[in-house]
Design a protein around this motif. Structure first.
Motif, mmCIF file in Angstrom:
data_model
loop_
_atom_site.group_PDB
_atom_site.id
_atom_site.type_symbol
_atom_site.label_atom_id
_atom_site.label_comp_id
_atom_site.label_asym_id
_atom_site.label_seq_id
_atom_site.Cartn_x
_atom_site.Cartn_y
_atom_site.Cartn_z
ATOM 1 N N GLY B 8 1.862 -1.500 45.082
ATOM 2 C CA GLY B 8 0.445 -1.749 44.845
ATOM 3 C C GLY B 8 -0.114 -0.871 43.733
ATOM 4 N N LEU B 9 -1.352 -1.206 43.315
ATOM 5 C CA LEU B 9 -1.990 -0.449 42.226
ATOM 6 C C LEU B 9 -2.236 1.007 42.622
ATOM 7 N N ASP B 10 -2.547 1.256 43.901
ATOM 8 C CA ASP B 10 -2.757 2.642 44.350
ATOM 9 C C ASP B 10 -1.501 3.487 44.149
ATOM 10 N N GLN B 13 -1.105 4.267 40.514
ATOM 11 C CA GLN B 13 -2.049 5.275 40.020
ATOM 12 C C GLN B 13 -1.675 6.677 40.500
ATOM 13 N N LEU B 16 0.981 7.742 38.143
ATOM 14 C CA LEU B 16 0.379 8.054 36.843
ATOM 15 C C LEU B 16 -0.229 9.451 36.843
ATOM 16 N N ASP B 36 6.170 -4.329 39.524
ATOM 17 C CA ASP B 36 6.441 -4.741 40.910
ATOM 18 C C ASP B 36 7.923 -5.104 41.071
ATOM 19 N N VAL B 42 2.335 -3.641 36.889
ATOM 20 C CA VAL B 42 1.194 -3.330 37.749
ATOM 21 C C VAL B 42 0.231 -2.433 36.974
ATOM 22 N N LEU B 43 0.805 -1.511 36.210
ATOM 23 C CA LEU B 43 -0.015 -0.603 35.404
ATOM 24 C C LEU B 43 0.783 -0.200 34.162
#
Lengths: 151, 139
Positions: B8-10, B13, B16, B36, B42-43
């Motif tokens: 997931g994006l969380d 992050q 990151l 993914d 995703v980022l």
């Protein structure tokens, strides 16, 4: 020598955050991409649930807006008016899907932003505009910060 | 029907933030890609001054690590070099043998890939490892 303005990662992050913040609960999960003036991505975010197609289209919209120097909806009207198709550009990254905005400082193109996945092209465009406006506000803030006070 | 786990994006992050915190003054500006389980981004992030080709490479590394379920350095050494194959054998232009892409696994299942470019490839991988560890996903 010449100098070209280009978008910074901080600008890109600000624009992406603004686009995400503008999304409402009934919008689909979106992908947002911000590129430099050449269409190269600086920041790309995919919300949980946004599809691979959304990622691709967010990037293509941002690329088109930056590289062509026209918002993608205006670009669609223009090529329809001129009797052309996107194939005339021989570039698979080019799209006329609404939702890509050109980012500028004055008349100079500094980047592009694209959104996909909200559920409709025009809604994508509205969300991307929120990001583009946030990026434009940064330019205004920077100009104000360096402006000399009146004597 | 069955369900698959996916990054997931969380998670992305979290990785990151850990990587940005681990950068030192001697590091070049980085490009980061987190993908993914299919290798779809995703980022992605490219720091100021990082040439665009670096993000292209990071995306290819993350795609390779996720899609093949193999860290790119392992892919290079075992599947390409040791087997005397070339990348053309995979028939996929996104596949790369550059070091710096790591597979993200949860409970034995591939859930994504993380990769960096911009520094020498062993450093790319070390930074990717910091991001991977920060996510706290146990393989």
């Amino acid at each position: 020598m010449i100098t070209n303005l280009t978008i910074s990662l901080e600008d890109a992050k600000t624009a992406v955050s603004a686009a995400l913040a503008a999304a409402k609960p009934d919008d689909g999960p979106i992908a947002v991409c911000v590129t430099n003036e050449n269409g190269d991505p600086a920041y790309l975010v995919r919300q949980d649930g946004a599809s691979a197609t959304d990622v691709r289209n967010a990037e293509r919209k941002a690329y088109t807006a930056a590289f062509i120097g026209r918002d993608t909806s205006a670009y669609r009207l223009q090529i329809a008016h001129d009797g052309r198709t996107v194939a005339d550009w021989s570039d698979a990254m080019i799209t006329t899907l609404h939702g890509g905005w050109t980012l500028r400082r004055g008349s100079q193109v500094i980047g592009g932003i694209g959104v996909a996945g909200s559920g409709g092209e025009d809604r994508d465009e509205r969300l991307a505009l929120a990001g583009a406006e946030a990026a434009a506000q940064l330019a205004v803030d920077a100009w104000r910060a360096q402006r000399k006070p009146r004597p | 029907m069955f369900t698959r786990k996916s990054l997931g994006l969380d998670d992305a992050q979290t990785a990151l933030d850990a990587i940005l915190g681990a950068l030192s003054a001697t590091d070049s500006p980085i490009a980061l890609a987190v993908a993914d389980e299919h290798g779809v981004p995703v980022l992605c992030l490219r720091q100021d001054g990082t040439p665009p080709r670096m993000l292209r490479r990071a995306r290819a590394k993350a795609y390779t690590a996720a899609n093949l379920g193999m860290d790119t350095v392992v892919f290079r050494d075992t599947a390409v070099k040791a087997a005397s194959r070339t990348l053309e054998d995979w028939g996929d232009p996104m596949i790369t043998a550059l070091q710096g892409g790591l597979t993200i696994r949860s409970g034995g299942e591939v859930v994504g890939g993380i990769a960096l470019s911009g520094n020498p490839t062993p450093r790319d991988q070390a930074l990717a490892r910091i991001g991977l560890d920060a996510m706290g996903i146990t393989s």
